[in-house]
Design a protein around this motif. Structure first.
Motif, PDB file in Angstrom:
ATOM      1  N   ILE A   1      14.471   3.531   3.335  1.00 43.14           N
ATOM      2  CA  ILE A   1      13.598   4.367   2.189  1.00 43.14           C
ATOM      3  C   ILE A   1      14.380   4.374   0.775  1.00 43.14           C
ATOM      4  CG2 ILE A   1      12.906   6.810   1.853  1.00 43.14           C
ATOM      5  CD1 ILE A   1      12.875   7.145   4.757  1.00 43.14           C
ATOM      6  N   VAL A   2      13.785   4.149  -0.141  1.00 41.78           N
ATOM      7  CA  VAL A   2      14.344   3.888  -1.311  1.00 41.78           C
ATOM      8  C   VAL A   2      14.061   4.982  -2.356  1.00 41.78           C
ATOM      9  CG1 VAL A   2      14.930   2.471  -3.600  1.00 41.78           C
ATOM     10  CG2 VAL A   2      14.788   1.572  -1.026  1.00 41.78           C
ATOM     11  N   ASP A   3      14.872   5.940  -2.800  1.00 37.83           N
ATOM     12  CA  ASP A   3      14.522   7.137  -3.503  1.00 37.83           C
ATOM     13  C   ASP A   3      15.055   6.503  -5.001  1.00 37.83           C
ATOM     14  OD1 ASP A   3      14.660   9.560  -4.974  1.00 37.83           O
ATOM     15  OD2 ASP A   3      14.767  10.664  -3.101  1.00 37.83           O
TER      16      ASP A   3
ATOM     17  N   ARG B   1      11.148  -3.560   6.250  1.00 38.80           N
ATOM     18  CA  ARG B   1      10.015  -2.598   5.728  1.00 38.80           C
ATOM     19  C   ARG B   1      10.997  -1.650   4.903  1.00 38.80           C
ATOM     20  NH1 ARG B   1       6.506   1.566   9.420  1.00 38.80           N
ATOM     21  NH2 ARG B   1       4.793   2.204   7.680  1.00 38.80           N
ATOM     22  N   ILE B   2      10.211  -1.599   3.458  1.00 41.74           N
ATOM     23  CA  ILE B   2      10.730  -0.629   2.303  1.00 41.74           C
ATOM     24  C   ILE B   2       9.840   0.533   2.006  1.00 41.74           C
ATOM     25  CG2 ILE B   2      11.824  -0.421   0.086  1.00 41.74           C
ATOM     26  CD1 ILE B   2      12.635  -3.694   0.660  1.00 41.74           C
ATOM     27  N   VAL B   3       9.974   1.941   1.975  1.00 46.58           N
ATOM     28  CA  VAL B   3       9.184   2.554   1.392  1.00 46.58           C
ATOM     29  C   VAL B   3       9.870   3.176   0.297  1.00 46.58           C
ATOM     30  CG1 VAL B   3       8.188   5.055   1.881  1.00 46.58           C
ATOM     31  CG2 VAL B   3       8.352   3.267   3.650  1.00 46.58           C
ATOM     32  N   THR B   4       9.313   3.296  -0.909  1.00 46.67           N
ATOM     33  CA  THR B   4       9.763   4.146  -2.042  1.00 46.67           C
ATOM     34  C   THR B   4       9.135   5.109  -2.238  1.00 46.67           C
ATOM     35  OG1 THR B   4       7.873   2.917  -3.458  1.00 46.67           O
ATOM     36  CG2 THR B   4       9.981   1.515  -3.469  1.00 46.67           C
ATOM     37  N   VAL B   5      10.120   5.975  -2.877  1.00 48.40           N
ATOM     38  CA  VAL B   5       9.899   7.395  -2.959  1.00 48.40           C
ATOM     39  C   VAL B   5      10.268   8.091  -4.464  1.00 48.40           C
ATOM     40  CG1 VAL B   5      10.504   9.812  -1.997  1.00 48.40           C
ATOM     41  CG2 VAL B   5      10.467   8.022  -0.544  1.00 48.40           C
ATOM     42  N   CYS B   6       9.432   8.793  -4.863  1.00 48.27           N
ATOM     43  CA  CYS B   6       9.796   9.644  -6.157  1.00 48.27           C
ATOM     44  C   CYS B   6       9.065  10.849  -6.085  1.00 48.27           C
ATOM     45  CB  CYS B   6       9.201   8.885  -7.458  1.00 48.27           C
ATOM     46  SG  CYS B   6       7.404   8.866  -7.402  1.00 48.27           S
ATOM     47  N   PRO B   7       9.211  11.834  -7.144  1.00 53.06           N
ATOM     48  CA  PRO B   7       8.737  13.256  -7.093  1.00 53.06           C
ATOM     49  C   PRO B   7       7.095  13.389  -6.759  1.00 53.06           C
ATOM     50  CG  PRO B   7      10.162  13.028  -8.752  1.00 53.06           C
ATOM     51  CD  PRO B   7       9.956  11.768  -8.550  1.00 53.06           C
ATOM     52  N   LEU B   8       6.233  12.542  -7.279  1.00 53.27           N
ATOM     53  CA  LEU B   8       4.908  12.520  -6.955  1.00 53.27           C
ATOM     54  C   LEU B   8       3.952  11.454  -6.779  1.00 53.27           C
ATOM     55  CD1 LEU B   8       4.110  14.396 -10.485  1.00 53.27           C
ATOM     56  CD2 LEU B   8       4.270  15.526  -8.237  1.00 53.27           C
ATOM     57  N   GLY B   9       4.854  10.330  -6.194  1.00 53.34           N
ATOM     58  CA  GLY B   9       4.212   9.271  -5.830  1.00 53.34           C
ATOM     59  C   GLY B   9       3.521   8.253  -6.969  1.00 53.34           C
TER      60      GLY B   9
ATOM     61  N   GLY C   1       0.755  -1.258  -0.205  1.00 52.47           N
ATOM     62  CA  GLY C   1      -0.042   0.049  -0.021  1.00 52.47           C
ATOM     63  C   GLY C   1       0.989   1.107  -0.011  1.00 52.47           C
ATOM     64  N   GLU C   2       0.140   2.397   0.442  1.00 52.04           N
ATOM     65  CA  GLU C   2       0.894   3.654   0.455  1.00 52.04           C
ATOM     66  C   GLU C   2       1.054   4.224   1.929  1.00 52.04           C
ATOM     67  OE1 GLU C   2       0.481   6.169  -3.526  1.00 52.04           O
ATOM     68  OE2 GLU C   2      -1.765   5.684  -2.620  1.00 52.04           O
ATOM     69  N   ILE C   3       2.065   4.935   2.311  1.00 51.74           N
ATOM     70  CA  ILE C   3       2.061   5.470   3.542  1.00 51.74           C
ATOM     71  C   ILE C   3       2.257   7.102   3.245  1.00 51.74           C
ATOM     72  CG2 ILE C   3       4.726   5.145   3.278  1.00 51.74           C
ATOM     73  CD1 ILE C   3       4.996   4.841   6.308  1.00 51.74           C
ATOM     74  N   THR C   4       1.557   7.672   4.152  1.00 46.52           N
ATOM     75  CA  THR C   4       1.659   9.294   3.887  1.00 46.52           C
ATOM     76  C   THR C   4       2.736   9.679   4.536  1.00 46.52           C
ATOM     77  OG1 THR C   4       0.541   9.351   6.364  1.00 46.52           O
ATOM     78  CG2 THR C   4      -1.051   9.344   4.694  1.00 46.52           C
ATOM     79  N   ALA C   5       3.216  10.965   4.345  1.00 44.74           N
ATOM     80  CA  ALA C   5       4.284  11.647   4.704  1.00 44.74           C
ATOM     81  C   ALA C   5       4.211  11.828   6.224  1.00 44.74           C
ATOM     82  CB  ALA C   5       4.387  13.174   4.018  1.00 44.74           C
ATOM     83  N   GLU C   6       3.132  12.020   6.853  1.00 45.69           N
ATOM     84  CA  GLU C   6       3.146  12.150   8.283  1.00 45.69           C
ATOM     85  C   GLU C   6       3.541  10.494   9.066  1.00 45.69           C
ATOM     86  OE1 GLU C   6       0.354  12.806   6.276  1.00 45.69           O
ATOM     87  OE2 GLU C   6       0.703  15.075   6.543  1.00 45.69           O
ATOM     88  N   GLU C   7       2.986   9.834   8.471  1.00 45.93           N
ATOM     89  CA  GLU C   7       3.259   8.266   8.878  1.00 45.93           C
ATOM     90  C   GLU C   7       4.709   7.842   8.797  1.00 45.93           C
ATOM     91  OE1 GLU C   7      -1.012   5.877   8.144  1.00 45.93           O
ATOM     92  OE2 GLU C   7       0.398   6.172   6.527  1.00 45.93           O
ATOM     93  N   LEU C   8       5.449   8.240   7.712  1.00 49.22           N
ATOM     94  CA  LEU C   8       6.762   7.952   7.490  1.00 49.22           C
ATOM     95  C   LEU C   8       7.581   8.916   8.440  1.00 49.22           C
ATOM     96  CD1 LEU C   8       9.069   6.617   5.967  1.00 49.22           C
ATOM     97  CD2 LEU C   8       8.813   8.292   4.097  1.00 49.22           C
ATOM     98  N   GLN C   9       7.188  10.053   8.590  1.00 48.42           N
ATOM     99  CA  GLN C   9       7.947  10.947   9.601  1.00 48.42           C
ATOM    100  C   GLN C   9       7.942  10.423  10.832  1.00 48.42           C
ATOM    101  OE1 GLN C   9      10.130  13.243   9.051  1.00 48.42           O
ATOM    102  NE2 GLN C   9      10.247  14.006  11.098  1.00 48.42           N
TER     103      GLN C   9
ATOM    104  N   THR D   1       7.264  -5.719   4.404  1.00 50.70           N
ATOM    105  CA  THR D   1       6.126  -4.793   4.047  1.00 50.70           C
ATOM    106  C   THR D   1       6.926  -3.830   3.161  1.00 50.70           C
ATOM    107  OG1 THR D   1       5.279  -4.976   6.451  1.00 50.70           O
ATOM    108  CG2 THR D   1       5.073  -2.932   5.183  1.00 50.70           C
ATOM    109  N   VAL D   2       6.280  -3.508   1.791  1.00 45.72           N
ATOM    110  CA  VAL D   2       6.543  -2.692   0.767  1.00 45.72           C
ATOM    111  C   VAL D   2       5.504  -1.648   0.480  1.00 45.72           C
ATOM    112  CG1 VAL D   2       7.540  -2.341  -1.460  1.00 45.72           C
ATOM    113  CG2 VAL D   2       7.843  -4.541  -0.124  1.00 45.72           C
ATOM    114  N   GLU D   3       6.051  -0.428   0.739  1.00 46.72           N
ATOM    115  CA  GLU D   3       5.068   0.662   0.626  1.00 46.72           C
ATOM    116  C   GLU D   3       5.636   1.788  -0.565  1.00 46.72           C
ATOM    117  OE1 GLU D   3       2.947   0.795   5.002  1.00 46.72           O
ATOM    118  OE2 GLU D   3       5.197   0.852   4.844  1.00 46.72           O
ATOM    119  N   SER D   4       4.624   2.589  -0.821  1.00 45.21           N
ATOM    120  CA  SER D   4       4.972   3.877  -1.573  1.00 45.21           C
ATOM    121  C   SER D   4       4.498   4.962  -0.894  1.00 45.21           C
ATOM    122  CB  SER D   4       4.362   3.652  -2.772  1.00 45.21           C
ATOM    123  OG  SER D   4       4.632   5.073  -3.794  1.00 45.21           O
ATOM    124  N   LEU D   5       5.266   5.970  -0.981  1.00 46.29           N
ATOM    125  CA  LEU D   5       5.107   7.357  -0.056  1.00 46.29           C
ATOM    126  C   LEU D   5       4.059   8.081  -0.914  1.00 46.29           C
ATOM    127  CD1 LEU D   5       5.537   9.589   1.921  1.00 46.29           C
ATOM    128  CD2 LEU D   5       7.150  10.489   0.665  1.00 46.29           C
TER     129      LEU D   5
END
Length: 123
Positions: free
Chosen positions: A31-33, A68-76, A12-20, A96-100
């Motif tokens: 975090i994988v940019d 746990r991995i969160v992927t990050v790009c400019p617009l999600g 799924g997706e994770i919000t900026a607030e949750e990631l912070q 757990t693999v999520e997108s920001l």
């Protein structure tokens, strides 16, 4: 390197607030940019690693065994595709693999800069 069925979904997706909050709690997250190295150097989420999207299929083994991995790009948008690719890799079957959600455009917290930036920083 072996991939599971291509229809494997990310978590799924994770919000900026949750990631912070996750970062502030020092929870185990990688975090994988997926932006280019130049964009990454202009500004990125503190503690993130740069694996450009086009290199991800060859470098996905670097993510073996992560919790746990969160992927990050400019617009999600591209990060969703990256998360799906990572989730399909057999070395991340228990990860757990999520997108920001909203990408860096929705990130309202501090970024780490590696260079002096520029007109389009951090994108």
């Amino acid at each position: 390197m072996r991939f599971r069925r291509i229809d494997q979904n990310m978590d799924g997706e994770i919000t900026a607030e949750e990631l912070q909050s996750t970062l502030e709690a020092d929870d185990d997250v990688r975090i994988v940019d997926i932006r280019s190295s130049g964009a990454f150097e202009r500004g990125h989420i503190p503690g993130s690693d740069n694996i450009p999207f086009e290199e991800l299929p060859q470098r996905v083994e670097e993510l073996d065994g992560e919790n746990r991995i969160v992927t990050v790009c400019p617009l999600g948008k591209s990060s969703v595709q990256a998360a799906r690719l990572i989730a399909s890799y057999e070395g991340t079957s228990d990860t757990t693999v999520e997108s920001l959600a909203g990408g860096l455009d929705g990130w309202e917290y501090a970024l780490t800069e590696s260079t002096d930036g520029g007109a389009n920083a951090p994108f």
